[in-house]
Motif scaffolding. Structure first.
Motif, mmCIF file in Angstrom:
data_model
loop_
_atom_site.group_PDB
_atom_site.id
_atom_site.type_symbol
_atom_site.label_atom_id
_atom_site.label_comp_id
_atom_site.label_asym_id
_atom_site.label_seq_id
_atom_site.Cartn_x
_atom_site.Cartn_y
_atom_site.Cartn_z
ATOM 1 N N LEU A 92 34.810 -42.258 23.539
ATOM 2 C CA LEU A 92 35.850 -41.727 22.653
ATOM 3 C C LEU A 92 35.964 -40.240 22.898
ATOM 4 O O LEU A 92 34.963 -39.525 22.891
ATOM 5 N N TYR A 93 37.183 -39.799 23.158
ATOM 6 C CA TYR A 93 37.404 -38.384 23.458
ATOM 7 C C TYR A 93 38.543 -37.836 22.612
ATOM 8 O O TYR A 93 39.527 -38.530 22.368
ATOM 9 N N LEU A 94 38.415 -36.572 22.212
ATOM 10 C CA LEU A 94 39.541 -35.866 21.605
ATOM 11 C C LEU A 94 40.322 -35.223 22.745
ATOM 12 O O LEU A 94 39.740 -34.577 23.609
ATOM 13 N N MET A 95 41.640 -35.429 22.724
ATOM 14 C CA MET A 95 42.456 -34.999 23.858
ATOM 15 C C MET A 95 43.443 -33.907 23.468
ATOM 16 O O MET A 95 43.894 -33.855 22.320
ATOM 17 N N SER A 96 43.808 -33.101 24.449
ATOM 18 C CA SER A 96 44.968 -32.236 24.241
ATOM 19 C C SER A 96 46.190 -33.019 24.707
ATOM 20 O O SER A 96 46.054 -34.036 25.385
ATOM 21 N N GLY A 97 47.376 -32.606 24.301
ATOM 22 C CA GLY A 97 48.576 -33.262 24.804
ATOM 23 C C GLY A 97 49.243 -34.168 23.784
ATOM 24 O O GLY A 97 49.142 -33.937 22.576
ATOM 25 N N GLY A 98 49.865 -35.236 24.265
ATOM 26 C CA GLY A 98 50.774 -36.045 23.464
ATOM 27 C C GLY A 98 50.131 -36.920 22.404
ATOM 28 O O GLY A 98 50.803 -37.449 21.527
ATOM 29 N N TYR A 99 48.830 -37.128 22.477
ATOM 30 C CA TYR A 99 48.135 -37.904 21.441
ATOM 31 C C TYR A 99 46.790 -37.244 21.179
ATOM 32 O O TYR A 99 46.448 -36.246 21.826
ATOM 33 N N ASP A 100 46.013 -37.793 20.247
ATOM 34 C CA ASP A 100 44.817 -37.070 19.794
ATOM 35 C C ASP A 100 43.511 -37.639 20.339
ATOM 36 O O ASP A 100 42.691 -36.927 20.880
#
Lengths: 159, 390
Positions: A92-100
């Motif tokens: 599970l990763y927190l992402m930058s960009g269009g989703y979280d």
């Protein structure tokens, strides 16, 4: 002793004695350092990279983009925690960009994965949307290539 | 057949066949054997280098290059020599791209030697120097380095071997098969002897990137030696590019131009695809070199530690990718040791005497193979030694 970590991160099947010889320290020192890293949570686990397909075991892996509403005072951590508690969630990763959040899950069948999304993930209060992408073929994972490496057949054997 | 009689040249006839021929045949029948007998990196050439070779083919770059090599490549060679060893060579006049380091050795000997000249060759060392000198009609004179001196060449040994006929000294360090290196002080002592003479030097530095805990020093860096030295190098060991056959030689204008003259008759130009790949390797490959060196170093320490643990004396090799344990304590000759180890435990090594008389009693093990294979090979060697001692 961060050298030990570098070696183990590449090949965790190395024995303490092998690592000791490679680094010019004693086996006891390696064992102590490894235990210390484990205790401190620097080393989190040792896992083999397995090509299940090769022995005829079918698995289904999906990457799920998750949009969420961050919560006051906790940001994304609270919803992330509620997601990673599920055993099905491999990463599970927190992402930058269009989703979280990016959720990687593995199940036995596509239906099992779909059910997880529909019944466990999507209904979470903070989750506002999901998009599920199924993996069609694994080429490389954590540095390991899934295709058989071809060796040059004719080569000098002694020189 | 009408009974035509071939007549081989005397010099070719006089060449000794390889002493390890029989091991090839045993190995052929043993596909499951682990070979520590091959002096070649186990790594595949780094992908960006392979990719550049492929790209050059896609673009249709399949013609001859200039005789001395692509000027772009020679520029990179000159930059590389400056960056790594602080040596300045004019790319166009003082470098030549060869088919592996081996061709550079052949060219240099042919460029400078006459019949009856004496060539000093420290041994144990790679097997090609004597035969090439012999083919030119020159006379190889071997200097036996010893375990007591960590297989380094000493000034006293050099001085003792020089005669009025000595024309060339071969300096094969870092050394195959011993892993010995020559550090600044060792080379300075050699230079001291050479300065009083007109002896030229062929410094075979193909393993220059593989030294551990200390940087390689080229003889050409020692004051007064640049002018008399040709440095032979290549990408086989440093960039895991053995099959590409990419070498180069650097030295004073006069000798390099003579080498180019021979090269243009005998070879024309080195393979074009390999030259384009080599540009990429020299330009952007330093990190790959470092990564491979670190990997070899961990294996090196592992192998030395295991061999010593089995009771085989093993001096610490600081260069190349070989260890050279002393097996005299087993009561076997190194030839017998290697043959029995191969037949009984299926591990291939090379007897030290294949590299010269002073190698007898020693065995060359190459550790350029995976840790898994090394660990297995060493377990087998250990059990082999236990059987002998029973």
């Amino acid at each position: 002793m961060t050298e030990i970590l570098r070696l183990l991160a590449k090949d965790c099947a190395l024995t303490h004695a092998q690592i000791a010889a490679m680094l010019g320290v004693t086996t006891g020192e390696v064992a102590a350092a490894v235990r210390d890293y484990e205790d401190k949570g620097v080393i989190l686990g040792y896992k083999a990279v397995v090509d299940w397909e090769k022995i005829g075991i079918e698995t289904v892996t999906a990457l799920i983009d998750v949009k969420t509403t961050p919560q006051r005072g906790e940001g994304f951590d609270r919803v992330a925690e509620r997601i990673y508690q599920y055993d099905e969630v491999e990463s599970l990763y927190l992402m930058s960009g269009g989703y979280d959040l990016s959720v990687l899950i593995t199940g036995r069948t596509m239906k099992e994965v779909a059910l997880f999304v529909a019944e466990k993930l999507a209904p979470l209060e903070a989750v506002t949307g999901t998009a599920t992408h199924f993996l069609l073929k694994k080429y490389k994972e954590r540095g390991a290539v899934f295709a058989d490496r071809e060796e040059q057949q004719e080569r000098m054997k002694l020189l | 057949m009408n009974g035509f009689q071939w007549k081989m040249g005397d010099r070719a006839l006089a060449l000794k066949p390889s002493g390890i021929r029989k091991f090839f045949d045993i190995l052929e029948s043993m596909p499951e054997a682990i070979s520590l007998g091959i002096g070649e990196p186990d790594f595949v050439t780094p992908w960006p280098v392979r990719d550049m070779g492929i790209y050059s083919l896609e673009k249709g770059f399949t013609k001859y290059t200039p005789n001395a090599g692509l000027s772009e490549l020679r520029t990179e060679v000159a930059r590389y020599m400056r960056r790594h060893y602080g040596l300045s060579y004019d790319a166009q006049r003082q470098t030549v791209v060869t088919v592996g380091g081996s061709e550079g050795i052949d060219l240099m000997m042919r460029a400078v030697l006459d019949p009856d000249d004496e060539v000093l060759i420290p041994q144990p060392s790679f097997v090609c120097y004597g035969p090439i000198a012999t083919l030119v009609g020159a006379r190889p004179v071997y200097i036996e380095t010893t375990a007591e001196n960590d297989f380094r060449l000493t000034a006293a040994q050099l001085r003792g071997a020089i005669t009025p006929k000595t024309r060339l000294l071969v300096l094969p360090f870092p050394n195959n098969p011993t892993g010995a290196i020559m550090e600044w002080a060792d080379l300075e002592a050699i230079a001291e002897v050479l300065r009083e003479t007109k002896i030229m030097v062929l410094s075979d530095e193909i393993y220059a990137e593989l030294t551990y805990g200390t940087r390689h020093v080229s003889l050409a860096q020692i004051p007064g030696m640049y002018e008399r030295t040709v440095v032979i190098n290549g990408l086989s060991k440093s960039h895991a590019m053995t099959g590409w056959r990419m070498g180069y030689a650097c030295g004073p204008d006069e000798v390099i131009q003579t080498m180019v003259k021979i090269h243009q008759y005998a070879i024309m130009s080195a393979p074009t695809t390999s030259q384009y790949a080599a540009v990429e390797a020299l330009r952007n490959g330093d990190e790959s070199i470092m990564a491979m060196r670190e990997e070899y170093d961990t294996r090196r320490r592992f192998v030395i530690d295991r061999l010593r643990g089995m009771g085989l004396p093993c001096f610490e090799p600081l260069g190349a990718f070989y260890v050279f344990p002393d097996i005299r304590g087993t009561g076997l000759t190194s030839d017998a040791f290697c043959e029995r180890l191969l037949r009984e435990k299926k591990v291939a090594t090379v007897p030290g005497e294949a590299f010269g008389d002073s190698g007898s009693g020693f065995v060359r093990c190459c550790y350029a193979t995976s840790m898994r294979q090394l660990a297995e090979a060493l377990d087998r060697i250990e059990s082999f030694l236990e059987n002998i001692n029973k």
